[in-house]
Design an enzyme around this catalytic site. Structure first.
Site, PDB file in Angstrom:
ATOM      1  CG  HIS A 109      36.751   2.818   2.481  1.00 53.28           C
ATOM      2  ND1 HIS A 109      36.667   1.485   3.579  1.00 53.28           N
ATOM      3  CD2 HIS A 109      37.225   3.267   2.504  1.00 53.28           C
ATOM      4  CE1 HIS A 109      36.304   2.702   4.165  1.00 53.28           C
ATOM      5  NE2 HIS A 109      36.158   3.020   3.783  1.00 53.28           N
TER       6      HIS A 109
ATOM      7  CG  HIS B 256      37.430   7.077   2.552  1.00 54.13           C
ATOM      8  ND1 HIS B 256      35.904   7.790   2.386  1.00 54.13           N
ATOM      9  CD2 HIS B 256      38.034   8.125   1.500  1.00 54.13           C
ATOM     10  CE1 HIS B 256      35.457   8.399   1.946  1.00 54.13           C
ATOM     11  NE2 HIS B 256      36.658   8.541   1.507  1.00 54.13           N
TER      12      HIS B 256
ATOM     13  CG  ASP C  22      38.738   6.518   8.412  1.00 49.75           C
ATOM     14  OD1 ASP C  22      39.114   6.385   7.075  1.00 49.75           O
ATOM     15  OD2 ASP C  22      37.853   6.210   9.122  1.00 49.75           O
ATOM     16  CG  HIS C  23      38.984   2.368   6.949  1.00 51.02           C
ATOM     17  ND1 HIS C  23      38.304   1.644   7.416  1.00 51.02           N
ATOM     18  CD2 HIS C  23      38.463   3.780   6.529  1.00 51.02           C
ATOM     19  CE1 HIS C  23      36.949   2.004   7.646  1.00 51.02           C
ATOM     20  NE2 HIS C  23      36.915   3.338   7.537  1.00 51.02           N
TER      21      HIS C  23
ATOM     22  CG  HIS D 100      31.591   5.074   1.712  1.00 56.42           C
ATOM     23  ND1 HIS D 100      31.219   6.021   2.575  1.00 56.42           N
ATOM     24  CD2 HIS D 100      32.955   5.443   2.379  1.00 56.42           C
ATOM     25  CE1 HIS D 100      32.136   6.825   3.995  1.00 56.42           C
ATOM     26  NE2 HIS D 100      33.263   6.243   3.170  1.00 56.42           N
TER      27      HIS D 100
ATOM     28  CG  HIS E 161      33.367   3.684  11.132  1.00 54.52           C
ATOM     29  ND1 HIS E 161      32.930   4.741  11.002  1.00 54.52           N
ATOM     30  CD2 HIS E 161      34.821   3.752  10.778  1.00 54.52           C
ATOM     31  CE1 HIS E 161      33.720   5.127   9.399  1.00 54.52           C
ATOM     32  NE2 HIS E 161      34.379   4.748   9.611  1.00 54.52           N
TER      33      HIS E 161
END
Length: 316
Positions: A62, A64, A66-67, A139, A268
């Site tokens: 996805h 975001h 941090d990914h 999410h 996570h």
């Protein structure tokens, strides 16, 4: 099948954990696959055995940061390492625009083929050793899980049985493997008599950020391995001033037990659970274990797990 955890923190890096990234390898393969690529992933690769030169495909769960914020640096380093093997990136809507913008404003010329494929939920893809299906999660933005089913092995020759009758490895093995009868020492050998029983491929899910693990539904049932976020304990989540759409240890444990998941790796992890805090990761482990009775692991950066064909996880 082997997984290397390159980043296991939620949201931001800490002294103990980098942000999300997982490497997946298969036996007798000359390439590997990356799931998510948080900032600093290329630094983590320097400290483990995975090679950028053998990286074949990246999957982003996805949009975001941090990914996926680690993608520009990794793509550039791949060029600087003269690792010109083609690379494919699968991700949700927006990943193509992001990468094209980065390449444009930085005047980056990669010198290798980069293919970007944007997926939607329920898309399926075939690879050399496995199939992959994209599953929708819950999410704050679109987030996805990857259901991976290893190919079944149904044509493996019973070498031991063949050697017992005096037939050493030869082109006749290949004929039997292709389903053809052969003649050896005047006797007909039928493939069904010298082929091992089919071996069922292993199954796993690598999930992105997700509020409700039970949204994965029937895909969880008797799954060999689930890799899933576990950001908070239930008590800490209940006391958040602003609620976020992440999974708690209590919910995760309940759902995987109900669906008979064989192995669970939780990742996570919120930065509040660390070695210098009164709240360590054992709080998450213990809360999951209140419900879940099978094999459980809380991933740390650089942990390597091997999923055997017997469905048992080995920590290397």
């Amino acid at each position: 099948m082997q997984l290397t955890f390159l980043g296991t923190s939620a949201g931001k890096p800490t002294r103990e954990r980098n942000v999300s990234a997982i490497g997946l390898e298969f036996e007798q393969d000359n390439k590997w696959y990356l799931f998510d690529c948080g900032e600093g992933t290329q630094h983590q690769l320097i400290r483990c055995s995975l090679s950028i030169g053998k990286l074949d495909t990246i999957f982003i769960s996805h949009m975001h940061g941090d990914h996926y914020y680690g993608l520009p640096g990794l793509l550039s380093s791949k060029k600087l390492d003269t690792a010109f093997r083609p690379l494919t990136i699968y991700g949700p809507k927006g990943i193509k625009k992001f990468l094209e913008c980065v390449m444009d404003v930085s005047f980056e010329n990669l010198n290798y083929e980069l293919k970007i494929i944007e997926f939607i939920a329920e898309d399926s893809f075939l690879f050399d050793k496995f199939s992959l299906k994209v599953l929708a999660l819950e999410h704050s933005i679109e987030s996805f899980a990857f259901y991976i089913k290893e190919n079944d092995t149904d044509d493996k020759i019973n070498e031991e049985k063949l050697r017992e009758i005096g037939l050493e490895p030869s082109p006749l093995y290949g004929e039997l493997q292709r389903g053809k009868s052969v003649i050896f020492q005047g006797k007909e050998l039928k493939p069904e008599e010298y082929t091992l029983a089919p071996i069922q491929g292993r199954s796993l899910i690598i999930a992105g950020d997700n509020r409700k693990p039970d949204v994965l539904g029937d895909y969880l049932e008797d799954l060999d391995l689930l890799v899933h976020e576990c950001t908070y304990t239930q008590d800490d989540y209940d006391n958040l001033a602003v609620k976020v759409m992440h999974t708690t240890a209590k919910d995760l444990g309940t759902v995987v037990q109900e669906n008979r998941v064989k192995n669970l790796i939780a990742t996570h992890i919120n930065p509040r659970y660390n070695m210098k805090s009164e709240k360590g990761v054992e709080l998450i482990y213990n809360e999951i274990k209140q419900s879940y009775k099978n094999r459980l692991f809380i991933a740390n950066d650089f942990d390597v797990y091997r999923l055997g064909r017997d469905g048992v996880i080995e920590v290397l």
